[in-house]
Design an enzyme around this catalytic site. Structure first.
Site, PDB file in Angstrom:
ATOM      1  NE  ARG A 212     -33.861  -8.382  -4.598  1.00 35.07           N
ATOM      2  CZ  ARG A 212     -32.829  -8.264  -5.189  1.00 35.07           C
ATOM      3  NH1 ARG A 212     -32.186  -7.144  -5.471  1.00 35.07           N
ATOM      4  NH2 ARG A 212     -32.231  -9.538  -5.880  1.00 35.07           N
ATOM      5  CD  GLU A 241     -36.908  -2.564  -8.836  1.00 37.96           C
ATOM      6  OE1 GLU A 241     -36.603  -3.383  -9.651  1.00 37.96           O
ATOM      7  OE2 GLU A 241     -36.245  -2.073  -8.034  1.00 37.96           O
ATOM      8  CG  HIS A 258     -32.810  -2.836  -9.093  1.00 40.83           C
ATOM      9  ND1 HIS A 258     -33.780  -3.572  -8.755  1.00 40.83           N
ATOM     10  CD2 HIS A 258     -32.002  -3.088  -8.547  1.00 40.83           C
ATOM     11  CE1 HIS A 258     -33.402  -4.321  -7.655  1.00 40.83           C
ATOM     12  NE2 HIS A 258     -31.945  -4.231  -7.613  1.00 40.83           N
TER      13      HIS A 258
END
Length: 371
Positions: A212, A241, A258
């Protein structure tokens, strides 16, 4: 449930269409269309990380079950759900092998670029759950010294295999993060890698984050790069993000949007897990054998004459620089790159030929088939 349930599902969940239709009424909506109005009459929500399941979304909904096709569940307000009697389920471990593939491929790229022999390196793994265990196994296959840090597991299991984070800061040539994101409790992980963490590093390590973005303080990371407290960084996860830090993007050795866990194998496993969970919720056995990813474009990898068979085999299954190039060219399309991610299969989807006998054990241990 006695009546046919109504399901609202994220239309980006792969291999789902046609699976639940015999058992429910289902609407597939884009993530931006999943809102308080569209979920008002839903009994069940099937989501991914971009849908925030909180009071704002659910207060007027009759939803009583949420299944997220992701390992993480920090996008679900679990306290609110408990208060409202809403059950939920994530898909733990679904894409762990996919992230392992990403980390291994990236390590081989870093090794080639820096001319560092991975056998001479110590890797510190922070978080030893589904993904961390796979990365640890790969590290041992490569002959690396492996240090494991996981305070919650250490406390619960009284194991002696774990080391404190301070030991990783002292001894690791590579530090890779695989923890969930937590803000509270005894071992919060939010900004786990902060200024103090980087100041404690002694070997100028490579930093990898595929967990994360908020595990690492972006400003502290950029300072650590400028001050050469770390040698380089491989980032798949970012703070804020999809509005990622452009300066950090330029500084990263590998930068991706990601997608470490975005193999077709991981996606199909996540879909299978949430379908099974829905089946349990509605007390119906729902077949999942048709949730199968397509075959790779080229199933056979020929290693005849390969200078580095391991590197070639891994990179032909997945080369992170393809995703890196797309993100650098167009960081503003971060979300679109995730939504339109190309087919990627894991090691067991491939057959290897032309492999020298001395190179076969590690490839077999990774899951490749030898022909």
């Amino acid at each position: 449930m006695n009546t046919i349930p109504y399901i609202v599902a994220d239309n980006k969940i792969p291999y789902l269409k046609g699976i639940l239709e015999p058992y429910a009424r289902i609407d597939y909506l884009s993530p931006e269309r999943i809102n308080a109005q569209t979920v008002q009459d839903a009994d069940i929500l099937l989501i991914r990380t971009r849908t925030k399941c909180n009071r704002e979304l659910l207060d007027r909904s009759r939803c009583r079950y949420i299944a997220t096709a992701t390992i993480g569940y920090d996008h679900i307000d679990t306290l609110y759900c408990k208060e409202k009697g809403i059950s939920w389920q994530n898909a733990p471990g679904c894409n762990a092998s996919s992230v392992g593939q990403y980390v291994l491929s990236s390590l081989l790229a870093w090794s080639k670029s820096t001319r560092k022999n991975l056998q001479d390196c110590t890797i510190g793994i922070v978080g030893v759950g589904h993904v961390g265990k796979i990365v640890a196994r790969y590290g041992k296959l490569l002959g690396m010294q492996v240090l494991l840090n996981d305070p919650p597991r250490q406390e619960a299991e009284s194991e002696t295999d774990f080391v404190p984070l301070e030991k990783i800061c002292r001894e690791a040539d590579i530090v890779t993060f695989h923890t969930p994101l937590t803000h509270e409790g005894k071992y919060p992980t939010y900004h786990l890698a902060d200024t103090d963490f980087f100041n404690a590093l002694e070997k100028t390590p490579l930093i990898i984050n595929t967990a994360r973005g908020e595990l690492i303080n972006t400003e502290a990371l950029k300072r650590a790069l400028k001050q050469k407290k770390i040698s380089s960084v491989i980032l798949d996860c970012w703070e804020n993000e999809p509005n990622i830090d452009k300066e950090l993007l330029e500084q990263a050795f590998i930068a991706t949007p990601h997608i470490a866990g975005y193999s077709a194998d991981g996606k199909s496993e996540a879909t299978r897990m949430i379908v099974q969970s829905v089946g349990k919720w509605i007390k119906t056995d729902i077949p999942t054998q048709n949730i199968v990813p397509p075959a790779p474009v080229r199933e056979i990898i020929d290693l005849s004459g390969a200078a580095n068979p391991l590197q070639q085999a891994v990179w032909e299954s997945y080369n992170p620089f393809d995703d890196d190039l797309r993100l650098r060219k167009s960081p503003e399309t971060f979300e679109m790159q995730r939504g339109l991610y190309p087919l990627r299969r894991e090691f067991p989807a491939y057959y290897i030929k032309g492999i020298p006998p001395t190179g076969s054990p590690i490839l077999e241990n990774l899951g490749f088939h030898l022909v």
